[in-house]
Design a protein around this motif. Structure first.
Motif, short mmCIF file in Angstrom:
data_model
loop_
_atom_site.label_atom_id
_atom_site.label_comp_id
_atom_site.label_asym_id
_atom_site.label_seq_id
_atom_site.Cartn_x
_atom_site.Cartn_y
_atom_site.Cartn_z
N MET A 1 0.68 -1.23 0.14
CA MET A 1 0.20 0.01 0.19
C MET A 1 0.87 1.45 -0.09
O MET A 1 2.08 1.32 0.26
CB MET A 1 -0.90 0.18 1.30
CG MET A 1 -1.82 -0.92 1.42
SD MET A 1 -1.68 -2.64 1.21
CE MET A 1 -1.08 -3.08 2.76
N ARG A 2 0.22 2.28 -0.31
CA ARG A 2 1.00 3.55 -0.49
C ARG A 2 -0.18 4.72 -0.02
O ARG A 2 -1.01 4.62 -0.82
CB ARG A 2 1.56 3.95 -1.59
CG ARG A 2 2.26 5.46 -1.70
CD ARG A 2 3.10 5.75 -2.74
NE ARG A 2 2.49 5.50 -4.13
CZ ARG A 2 2.63 5.60 -5.25
NH1 ARG A 2 3.84 6.55 -5.58
NH2 ARG A 2 2.11 5.37 -6.36
N ALA A 3 0.20 5.45 0.99
CA ALA A 3 -0.73 6.32 1.46
C ALA A 3 -0.19 7.84 1.05
O ALA A 3 0.64 8.27 1.54
CB ALA A 3 -1.23 6.37 2.84
N SER A 4 -0.59 8.44 0.05
CA SER A 4 -0.05 9.76 -0.30
C SER A 4 -0.87 10.71 0.64
O SER A 4 -2.08 11.02 0.33
CB SER A 4 -0.25 9.91 -1.71
OG SER A 4 0.64 9.37 -2.29
N ILE A 5 -0.36 11.41 1.30
CA ILE A 5 -0.98 12.32 2.36
C ILE A 5 -0.58 13.78 2.00
O ILE A 5 0.09 14.57 2.82
CB ILE A 5 -0.83 11.88 3.87
CG1 ILE A 5 0.64 11.70 4.09
CG2 ILE A 5 -1.64 10.85 4.05
CD1 ILE A 5 0.79 11.46 5.67
N TYR A 6 -0.86 14.25 0.88
CA TYR A 6 -0.58 15.79 0.43
C TYR A 6 -1.07 16.65 1.25
O TYR A 6 -1.98 16.45 1.79
CB TYR A 6 -0.99 15.77 -1.13
CG TYR A 6 -0.06 15.04 -2.04
CD1 TYR A 6 1.27 14.91 -2.05
CD2 TYR A 6 -0.65 14.00 -3.02
CE1 TYR A 6 2.05 14.16 -2.86
CE2 TYR A 6 0.01 13.10 -3.63
CZ TYR A 6 1.33 13.17 -3.88
OH TYR A 6 2.01 12.34 -4.41
N ASN A 7 -0.86 17.94 0.93
CA ASN A 7 -1.65 19.23 1.77
C ASN A 7 -2.86 18.90 1.83
O ASN A 7 -3.29 19.33 3.06
CB ASN A 7 -1.19 20.55 1.01
CG ASN A 7 0.47 20.77 1.00
OD1 ASN A 7 1.12 20.21 1.81
ND2 ASN A 7 0.79 21.75 0.03
N ALA A 8 -3.62 18.82 0.79
CA ALA A 8 -5.19 18.89 0.97
C ALA A 8 -5.74 17.59 1.65
O ALA A 8 -6.97 17.67 1.74
CB ALA A 8 -5.44 18.96 -0.60
N MET A 9 -5.09 16.52 1.90
CA MET A 9 -5.64 15.47 2.76
C MET A 9 -5.90 16.03 4.11
O MET A 9 -5.07 16.11 4.80
CB MET A 9 -4.53 14.31 2.71
CG MET A 9 -5.24 13.21 3.82
SD MET A 9 -6.66 12.46 3.12
CE MET A 9 -6.38 11.71 1.70
N PRO A 10 -7.14 15.92 4.47
CA PRO A 10 -7.34 16.28 6.00
C PRO A 10 -6.91 15.34 6.95
O PRO A 10 -6.86 14.04 6.47
CB PRO A 10 -8.83 16.39 6.15
CG PRO A 10 -9.56 15.61 4.84
CD PRO A 10 -8.17 15.60 3.76
N ILE A 11 -6.65 15.84 8.27
CA ILE A 11 -6.22 14.84 9.20
C ILE A 11 -7.17 13.72 9.41
O ILE A 11 -6.93 12.47 9.88
CB ILE A 11 -5.72 15.71 10.56
CG1 ILE A 11 -5.13 14.95 11.56
CG2 ILE A 11 -6.87 16.15 11.21
CD1 ILE A 11 -4.15 15.37 12.22
N GLU A 12 -8.56 14.22 9.25
CA GLU A 12 -9.42 12.98 9.34
C GLU A 12 -9.44 11.91 8.44
O GLU A 12 -9.84 10.87 8.93
CB GLU A 12 -11.14 13.73 9.22
CG GLU A 12 -11.34 14.82 10.24
CD GLU A 12 -10.59 16.19 9.93
OE1 GLU A 12 -10.28 16.42 8.91
OE2 GLU A 12 -10.82 17.02 10.91
N GLY A 13 -8.79 12.23 7.35
CA GLY A 13 -8.73 11.11 6.36
C GLY A 13 -7.70 10.21 6.86
O GLY A 13 -7.80 9.07 6.77
N VAL A 14 -6.65 10.97 7.34
CA VAL A 14 -5.54 9.92 7.73
C VAL A 14 -5.97 9.18 9.07
O VAL A 14 -5.70 7.89 9.54
CB VAL A 14 -4.24 10.47 8.34
CG1 VAL A 14 -3.20 9.91 8.66
CG2 VAL A 14 -3.71 11.73 6.99
N GLN A 15 -6.69 9.77 9.94
CA GLN A 15 -7.19 8.86 11.12
C GLN A 15 -8.22 8.02 10.56
O GLN A 15 -8.27 6.98 11.28
CB GLN A 15 -8.35 10.16 11.93
CG GLN A 15 -8.72 9.49 13.12
CD GLN A 15 -7.32 9.14 14.27
OE1 GLN A 15 -6.76 9.73 14.59
NE2 GLN A 15 -7.16 7.84 14.55
N ALA A 16 -8.98 8.16 9.65
CA ALA A 16 -9.82 7.04 9.11
C ALA A 16 -8.93 5.92 8.70
O ALA A 16 -9.55 4.85 8.84
CB ALA A 16 -10.67 7.57 7.97
#
Ligand code: PMP
Length: 361
Positions: free
Chosen positions: A333-348
């Motif tokens: 897997m690869r999670a790209s967590i660019y500027n526009a990814m909200p912290i809620e997305g990473v938490q999810a």
């Protein structure tokens, strides 16, 4: 309307506020009675858009006056050729550090055009680390030293830049563009495709020290690939990708409203820590990049079992987590967590990873 959490490496998630504003302006851009897509690039309205975009970018990054900002076409890949064609004009030599697929492609292109030297490579470790820049010796005669600052596929980042003395440093920042403050004066050229952290595909932004825009280039360099052409014509020698530039401009304003690059860096670090802290706390998943070289933008991880990885990707999709499949050269897997990814997305994502671990460990 259901928006997913989109972890795509690029084209990638854009700020929702920007998309909404663009939607509102779609049919009638500020009283012009037309969309930005439909207007002449020579119009007053578009001139204001591109000028404002450049001014905001200069402000955000603190770009010194002796640097030009160019909006060029052909994505980052075209720059793999443009850079040697425009810069290999002194000794005709350039030093390349290869830390992943993107710098390897750039090196190959340069080697086709001139005397490109491979100074270091991390291919022996499947590009899981950045070569130690303190151990490298650069050719003082080289026209430039080239790096890819954040390797999107392998999730590695230079946390220290190579010391190149008087030799200009050229950096591909496609996947870490505007993710943190940088000292522009440390570089000769900073460039990147915008479709990860800045806007829709179609533009490569090139920030270049003025003395590197010369009246010389390699023989047969096409007009469109010359930095001088873009610089002399305000990035409008021909029709630029107007709509892409318009959205980039909105993203610059959005970034300013987030507290600029310091503000966004703080958020990016929080998001990355959330994910890496969990990855480090469990044996079920392994983060594939060397710890000291980890990117805060692209986070590859594996379970070590290809079938389980495939199951993860499929179930994640059902949970509203999209584009989490890793690149084939790393797998998993690869999670790209660019500027526009909200912290809620990473938490999810982390919540889903925990649940998946409990169900499959
Ligand atoms: N450099 C890096 C670091 C990238 O991640 C990519 C695209 N993923 C490229 C260059 C190539 O960009 P483009 O598709 O705009 O040519």
């Amino acid at each position: 309307m259901a928006r997913v959490y989109n972890f795509s490496a690029g084209p990638a998630v854009l700020p929702e506020e920007v998309l909404r504003e663009a939607a509102e302006e779609m049919l009638d851009y500020r009283g012009t009675g037309m969309s930005v897509m439909e207007m002449s690039h020579r119009s007053k309205a578009f001139k204001a858009i591109i000028d404002e975009a450049e001014a905001d970018l200069r402000d955000l990054m603190g770009i010194p006056d002796n640097y030009k900002v160019l909006f060029m076409q052909g994505g980052a890949s075209t720059q793999f050729a443009s850079i040697p064609m425009n810069l290999m004009t002194g000794s005709g030599k350039a030093d390349y550090i290869v830390s992943g697929s993107w710098s390897k492609k750039a090196y190959k292109e340069a080697a086709m055009l001139g005397d490109a030297r491979l100074v270091a490579s991390s291919e022996d470790g499947n590009f899981s680390y950045i070569p130690n820049v303190d151990e490298l010796e650069f050719d003082p005669q080289a026209d430039y030293v080239y790096i890819c600052e954040n390797e999107t596929i392998y999730g590695t980042k230079y946390h220290k830049l190579p010391e190149t003395g008087d030799v200009p440093l050229v950096a591909d920042v496609s996947s870490c563009f505007l993710s943190e403050p940088i000292d522009v004066a440390r570089y000769g050229v900073i460039y990147g495709g915008v479709q990860k952290n800045v806007g829709p595909a179609g533009v490569a932004i090139v920030i270049i020290r003025e003395d590197l825009i010369r009246d010389e280039w390699l023989t047969n360099t096409p007009t469109m690939l010359k930095f001088k052409t873009a610089a002399d014509n305000g990035s409008m020698y021909n029709t630029p990708p107007c709509y892409t530039i318009y959205i980039c401009g909105k993203v610059f304003k959005w970034l300013k409203a987030q507290g600029g690059l310091k503000g966004i860096q703080r958020r990016n670090q929080q998001k990355a820590a959330l994910l890496y802290d969990y990855l480090d706390s469990t044996d079920f998943y392994t983060a594939t990049a060397a710890k000291e070289d980890r990117s805060i933008m692209n986070v590859p991880f594996v379970t070590g079992d290809a079938d389980l990885d495939a199951k993860f990707v499929a179930q994640a999709k059902e949970a509203g987590i999209e584009n989490i499949k890793g690149h084939r050269s790393v797998g998993g897997m690869r999670a790209s967590i660019y500027n526009a990814m909200p912290i809620e997305g990473v938490q999810a994502l982390v919540d889903f990873m925990k649940k998946f671990e409990v169900e499959n460990a």
